[in-house]
Design an enzyme around this catalytic site. Sequence first.
Site, mmCIF file in Angstrom:
data_model
loop_
_atom_site.group_PDB
_atom_site.id
_atom_site.type_symbol
_atom_site.label_atom_id
_atom_site.label_comp_id
_atom_site.label_asym_id
_atom_site.label_seq_id
_atom_site.Cartn_x
_atom_site.Cartn_y
_atom_site.Cartn_z
ATOM 1 N N GLY A 43 42.348 25.276 44.991
ATOM 2 C CA GLY A 43 43.094 26.559 45.590
ATOM 3 C C GLY A 43 42.472 27.817 45.219
ATOM 4 N N LYS A 55 52.974 36.510 48.765
ATOM 5 C CA LYS A 55 53.421 36.661 50.024
ATOM 6 C C LYS A 55 54.446 35.815 50.095
ATOM 7 C CE LYS A 55 50.430 39.029 50.135
ATOM 8 N NZ LYS A 55 49.282 39.157 49.291
ATOM 9 N N GLU A 202 48.313 55.898 39.547
ATOM 10 C CA GLU A 202 46.955 55.628 40.000
ATOM 11 C C GLU A 202 45.803 56.925 39.490
ATOM 12 O OE1 GLU A 202 44.716 53.513 41.797
ATOM 13 O OE2 GLU A 202 43.212 55.028 41.596
ATOM 14 N N GLY A 270 41.987 46.210 38.737
ATOM 15 C CA GLY A 270 40.746 45.824 39.285
ATOM 16 C C GLY A 270 40.503 44.345 38.799
ATOM 17 N N HIS A 442 55.140 44.097 77.166
ATOM 18 C CA HIS A 442 56.359 44.809 76.728
ATOM 19 C C HIS A 442 57.767 44.260 76.405
ATOM 20 C CE1 HIS A 442 58.493 48.908 76.714
ATOM 21 N NE2 HIS A 442 59.321 48.304 77.405
HETATM 22 C C1 LIG Z 1 47.901 38.887 42.888
HETATM 23 C C2 LIG Z 1 46.721 38.798 43.856
HETATM 24 C C3 LIG Z 1 46.936 38.794 45.600
HETATM 25 C C4 LIG Z 1 45.969 38.600 46.326
HETATM 26 N N1 LIG Z 1 46.194 38.854 47.684
HETATM 27 C C5 LIG Z 1 45.361 38.458 48.534
HETATM 28 C C6 LIG Z 1 45.747 38.458 50.092
HETATM 29 O O1 LIG Z 1 46.997 38.661 50.393
HETATM 30 N N2 LIG Z 1 44.726 38.353 51.001
HETATM 31 C C7 LIG Z 1 43.459 37.945 50.629
HETATM 32 O O2 LIG Z 1 42.578 37.944 51.284
HETATM 33 N N3 LIG Z 1 43.333 38.143 49.077
HETATM 34 C C8 LIG Z 1 44.007 38.457 48.247
HETATM 35 N N4 LIG Z 1 43.570 38.253 46.756
HETATM 36 C C9 LIG Z 1 42.259 38.107 46.644
HETATM 37 C C10 LIG Z 1 42.025 36.509 46.698
HETATM 38 O O3 LIG Z 1 42.818 35.791 45.885
HETATM 39 C C11 LIG Z 1 40.626 36.474 46.210
HETATM 40 O O4 LIG Z 1 39.634 37.341 46.938
HETATM 41 C C12 LIG Z 1 39.971 34.839 46.657
HETATM 42 O O5 LIG Z 1 40.807 33.997 45.863
HETATM 43 C C13 LIG Z 1 38.550 34.643 46.279
HETATM 44 O O6 LIG Z 1 38.227 33.339 46.466
HETATM 45 P P1 LIG Z 1 36.929 32.709 45.575
HETATM 46 O O7 LIG Z 1 36.968 31.394 46.371
HETATM 47 O O8 LIG Z 1 35.844 33.751 45.794
HETATM 48 O O9 LIG Z 1 37.424 32.379 44.164
HETATM 49 P P2 LIG Z 1 38.917 32.100 43.594
HETATM 50 O O10 LIG Z 1 39.795 32.061 44.512
HETATM 51 O O11 LIG Z 1 38.946 32.912 42.276
HETATM 52 O O12 LIG Z 1 38.429 30.500 43.125
HETATM 53 C C14 LIG Z 1 37.678 30.278 42.111
HETATM 54 C C15 LIG Z 1 37.966 29.034 41.424
HETATM 55 O O13 LIG Z 1 36.555 28.923 40.527
HETATM 56 C C16 LIG Z 1 37.144 28.079 39.442
HETATM 57 N N5 LIG Z 1 36.124 28.257 38.208
HETATM 58 C C17 LIG Z 1 35.747 29.503 37.572
HETATM 59 N N6 LIG Z 1 34.931 29.457 36.823
HETATM 60 C C18 LIG Z 1 34.551 27.852 36.607
HETATM 61 C C19 LIG Z 1 33.530 26.825 36.086
HETATM 62 N N7 LIG Z 1 32.700 27.605 35.107
HETATM 63 N N8 LIG Z 1 33.585 25.876 36.425
HETATM 64 C C20 LIG Z 1 34.410 25.140 37.437
HETATM 65 N N9 LIG Z 1 35.405 26.029 38.093
HETATM 66 C C21 LIG Z 1 35.320 27.190 38.030
HETATM 67 C C22 LIG Z 1 38.412 28.880 39.117
HETATM 68 O O14 LIG Z 1 39.087 28.122 38.207
HETATM 69 C C23 LIG Z 1 38.962 29.007 40.595
HETATM 70 O O15 LIG Z 1 39.769 28.000 40.953
HETATM 71 C C24 LIG Z 1 44.445 38.433 46.017
HETATM 72 C C25 LIG Z 1 44.413 38.466 44.595
HETATM 73 C C26 LIG Z 1 45.417 38.373 43.504
HETATM 74 C C27 LIG Z 1 44.990 38.204 42.174
#
Ligand SMILES: Cc1cc2nc3c(=O)[nH]c(=O)nc-3n(C[C@H](O)[C@H](O)[C@H](O)COP(=O)(O)OP(=O)(O)OC[C@H]3O[C@@H](n4cnc5c(N)ncnc54)[C@H](O)[C@@H]3O)c2cc1C
Length: 456
Positions: A43, A55, A202, A270, A442
């Site tokens: 996830g 959320k 900010e 960030g 509406h």
């Molecule tokens: C507080 C917060 C709220 C957010 N709210 C929203 C929102 O409402 N809507 C939205 O669209 N986005 C939101 N985001 C952003 C969103 O979570 C990310 O953009 C999204 O999770 C990116 O997905 P990803 O698959 O690129 O990476 P990730 O979800 O970060 O998944 C990457 C996975 O790779 C794994 N990993 C890393 N390195 C290795 C390795 N070397 N070997 C094996 N596994 C590894 C990690 O453990 C992780 O499980 C939010 C982020 C945060 C922090």
Amino acid sequence: MNTHQTVHSPLLIIGAGPGGYETALLAARRGIEVTLIEKGPVGGTCLNEGCIPTKAFCRHAQILDDLRESETLGIRNQNFSFDIQAVLQRKEQIVGQLRQGVESLLQNKLIRFVNGAARFEDEHTVLVGEERYSADHILIATGSVSQTLPIPGHDLPHVMTSTEILNLDCIPRHLCVIGGGVIGLEFASIFKSFGSQVTVLEYCRDILPHFDTDLAKRLKQSLGKRGIDIQTQAQVQQIEKTEDGLLRVHYLKKEKEICVEADYVLMAVGRRANIESLNLDDIGLRYAKRGIEVNEQMQTNVPHIYAIGDINGRQMLAHAATFQGIRALNHMQGLTDTLRLDIVPAAVFTHPEAATVGLTEEECKANGIPYRVHKSFFRANGKAVCLQETEGFCKLLSHKESGVLLGGHLVGPHAADLIQELTVLIQNGNSVNDLRNTIHPHPTLGEVLLDAVKEE
Ligand SMILES: Cc1cc2nc3c(=O)[nH]c(=O)nc-3n(C[C@H](O)[C@H](O)[C@H](O)COP(=O)(O)OP(=O)(O)OC[C@H]3O[C@@H](n4cnc5c(N)ncnc54)[C@H](O)[C@@H]3O)c2cc1C
């Protein structure tokens, strides 16, 4: 001598966030065998410490706001208390339930799930501990991690990132949020509703630096009305502990030194691409500070290796990661698609919500695109008045000559849902006239879009 055999599959994916696991499932549906490697829970950030837990918090925040408002609706003698432990339990329950759902989907005979941290051995081979996995194509989807400002005091107790604040078992009396981006503002809004006094600092001129300036200004105003103190052009210098155990955050604003005292500080400055552990230098894969460099097909400079989601730093959004995964898989299979990866809606789950899609007014100006602005206000929307949620506006941008819709920006109730209609219109190249000629039920919040393009 290494006795471990190399396990080969056509596709290997590193990271099981919304980028990685969704692509693995799609590949399996297309009959492709996949090895999916994840070092933590499935996830990714989104499910475990991002989109979903925040959320879940938003729901509690919304109910608290409604309860406080209820007197004005004639609902009297409200006597409620708020238990943060129950919030944390519910969050865990929701995350656990959804995680189980993903785990069961991944129990697919074409998906080999490997729990562990992956690193490259060579261009086609990845190591997990002693185990060796090779593939024809490799997709990197390792996401991002929170950044902190390297200022004195950044590591003091009670200075948190978004990960820690999601497990905070008390309600700060005063929360200082460093960073007025999406994540900082969402927590500011949530904790204001939870009962904290909230200050946001900010660095830039406006909050939400890459959003339409009108939207940013209006959201700042709305959050200000709710009592959130937002200081822009605030350059945080240091954090120190006071004698009475508080955190004093020093910042410069227009060359004046100011400080704010809080019992907790959230650093929301960030996120950084999760590159370090992958051993990319050894395979000559190009990356910059922002993330792994990719082309429009999500392909890196090593043609059989792709990178999607937060790791390429393009758009740090869950749905962007998922759709980039579809593009990457299509390209690996030699399929072309019509995905518009340049039209990605984004939402800010504050109260009121904000959402955006397409071009901002600043982008139209910078690119010399002739445009018209169309505006309407939720205070004139019947449904919003009934909901007592009249704060906010709708701003649409259309091409001055053709009338084609270029961008949409909303602040107001359910903005995150309303933006979807604009996304479809913009993706289909529809015009102001097309929107004007589409009957909306509406009374609905969606009528705010129609109001913006009424014939003059
Ligand atoms: C507080 C917060 C709220 C957010 N709210 C929203 C929102 O409402 N809507 C939205 O669209 N986005 C939101 N985001 C952003 C969103 O979570 C990310 O953009 C999204 O999770 C990116 O997905 P990803 O698959 O690129 O990476 P990730 O979800 O970060 O998944 C990457 C996975 O790779 C794994 N990993 C890393 N390195 C290795 C390795 N070397 N070997 C094996 N596994 C590894 C990690 O453990 C992780 O499980 C939010 C982020 C945060 C922090």
